[in-house]
Scaffold this active site. Structure first.
Site, mmCIF file in Angstrom:
data_model
loop_
_atom_site.group_PDB
_atom_site.id
_atom_site.type_symbol
_atom_site.label_atom_id
_atom_site.label_comp_id
_atom_site.label_asym_id
_atom_site.label_seq_id
_atom_site.Cartn_x
_atom_site.Cartn_y
_atom_site.Cartn_z
ATOM 1 N N CYS A 1 1.619 -4.713 -4.468
ATOM 2 C CA CYS A 1 1.231 -4.087 -2.809
ATOM 3 C C CYS A 1 0.591 -2.526 -3.508
ATOM 4 O O CYS A 1 -0.275 -2.210 -3.018
ATOM 5 C CB CYS A 1 1.407 -4.547 -1.816
ATOM 6 N N CYS B 1 -5.133 -11.691 -2.020
ATOM 7 C CA CYS B 1 -4.365 -10.663 -2.630
ATOM 8 C C CYS B 1 -3.216 -10.940 -4.128
ATOM 9 O O CYS B 1 -3.623 -10.699 -4.837
ATOM 10 C CB CYS B 1 -3.533 -9.872 -2.336
#
Lengths: 283, 155
Positions: free
Chosen positions: A199, A244
């Site tokens: 991330c 993601c």
């Protein structure tokens, strides 16, 4: 709206590389809804990995931003209205609706979203708002649990979150939540998948940069559930996490999994102090 | 070099150049560079340009700007612009960087395009499911094509 988004993308493509320079970083716009000014930028707190902290709203184009500033234009409100009906609707074997116990959602749910996810003593684990809703359904109403990141559950969490709109994100990360926080932090910095991306690679190290046609934000979750043009419906934070991680060419985690609840807590902490914008509008 | 001999014999029997490709685990890095062509032959620069721009292949422009590819929309700002890389780097260095940039730049964000192990939760392409067999993101031929194109980017 989609047509408008496509025209915008086309125009930007024509201007080519020059467009990326213009978009770099967040813009300076101010988010005002119903006369109330929202906190979309604030200095990093003690120990904050980010300084300043920005809402994802500041990274979106003007047309997208405008939709969130007007509840009549905000496409998420169609779903919020459906959830408001569900709130009053009796379901399950016990003959109860949400309202049977909780009364008016505007009163009983005010502030609830601000501290989500939170450690639930009785369950002995960290619960997202979805867990609380489904617990009520299965244990108190005798109804079926709603599907994680499904339309019905996202609409209900949007309705509940709306009652905290404008309040600061304020998750509790100490006490029994501490180990969940640490797990979430570890996940945040792990480089998953065949692309080996964490991330942090995108949302901490490259905030404001373009990655192909995407303008990278800090990945804050103060606007979730959020309405996205991409799939024209409400999306949970867990649904976004899943997308993601999938895009790193990884085996992702499931919405509702302990991993994503831990990550949700950690990411909520990274955005503490930002105003809750749910239900927000993003591309 | 020992792979060249089987290639010469194999080429006579089967025309598949893949037979001679260096496997991802056998790529020899020297200071991050890879001297020998992964296919044993030069790449096709024109196809390399396609690989750079295609989201389903290299998608290199997702992170890098390339002025020569201005017709391909949306170039990212994550990595350095590639203009002039053919001057700044040797072919062997570019082959090493494309194959596994982490061998030259420790901890770089750049994905390793010709590697099959060491991943955490590798997926089956972009399905979100677990990978049963991990294949490199680019084939040996695609890597060589990309390197050939990059070598044409001179200031």
């Amino acid at each position: 709206m989609l047509k408008k988004a496509i025209v915008l993308a086309g125009a930007a493509a024509l201007t080519g590389l020059a467009s990326t320079a213009v978009l770099a970083g967040p813009d300076d716009d101010e988010l005002v809804i119903d006369g109330e000014t929202f906190v979309t930028e604030l200095p990093g707190f003690e120990g904050s990995p980010l300084d300043p902290i920005y809402s994802g709203w500041r990274f979106r184009d003007d047309a997208t931003q405008a939709l969130e500033m007007d509840d009549f234009e905000n496409p998420a409100f169609v779903f919020v209205e459906q959830a408001a009906e569900s709130w009053e609707t009796v379901e399950g074997t016990e003959g109860k609706s949400c309202a049977s116990c909780h009364g008016a959602v505007e009163e009983s749910m005010k502030g609830v979203r601000a501290s989500m996810p939170s450690y639930n003593e009785a369950a002995g684990e960290l619960w997202s708002l979805e867990n609380y809703v489904n617990f009520c359904r299965t244990e108190r109403m005798g109804a079926d649990a709603l599907k994680w990141d499904g339309d019905e559950l996202n609409a209900m969490t949007a309705l509940i979150a709306l009652q905290s709109r404008g309040m600061p994100m304020a998750p509790v990360i100490d006490g029994p939540a501490a180990e969940w926080f640490e797990r979430g932090k570890e996940i945040y910095y792990t480089r998953y998948g065949q692309l080996e991306l964490s991330c942090a690679n995108c949302h901490e190290d490259h905030t404001g940069d373009m990655i192909r046609a995407d303008h990278l934000s800090q990945g804050q979750i103060n606007g979730f559930p959020t309405y996205r043009f991409k799939n024209t419906k409400l999306n949970s934070a867990h649904g976004r996490f899943k997308g993601c991680i999938r895009d790193t060419r990884a085996e992702t985690f499931a919405p509702g999994s302990p991993e994503f609840r831990a990550l949700e807590l950690y990411v909520a902490w990274r955005g503490q102090g930002l105003s809750i914008e749910s239900p927000s509008v993003r591309n | 070099m020992k792979r060249l001999a089987p290639l010469a014999i194999g080429a006579a029997l089967v025309s598949a150049a893949a037979w001679a490709d260096t496997a991802p685990g056998d790529v020899a890095f020297t200071d991050g560079a890879v001297e020998q062509s992964l296919t044993g032959k030069p790449g096709d620069a024109a196809n390399g340009r396609v690989v750079l721009g295609d989201r389903g292949q290299g998608n290199c422009v997702a992170c890098h700007q390339v002025s020569e590819m201005a017709d391909v929309p949306w170039h990212g700002e994550i990595g350095p612009p590639l203009d002039g890389v053919g001057d700044r780097w040797s072919e062997a260095e570019l082959r090493g960087i494309v194959s596994n940039a982490k061998m030259m730049f420790d901890g770089t964000m750049m994905p390793s395009f010709y590697k099959v192990d060491g991943f955490i939760r590798p997926g089956d392409a972009y399905t979100g499911n677990a990978a049963e067999v991990v294949t490199p993101i680019l084939s040996a031929e695609q890597v060589e094509d990309v390197v050939a194109y990059l070598m044409t980017l001179k200031e």
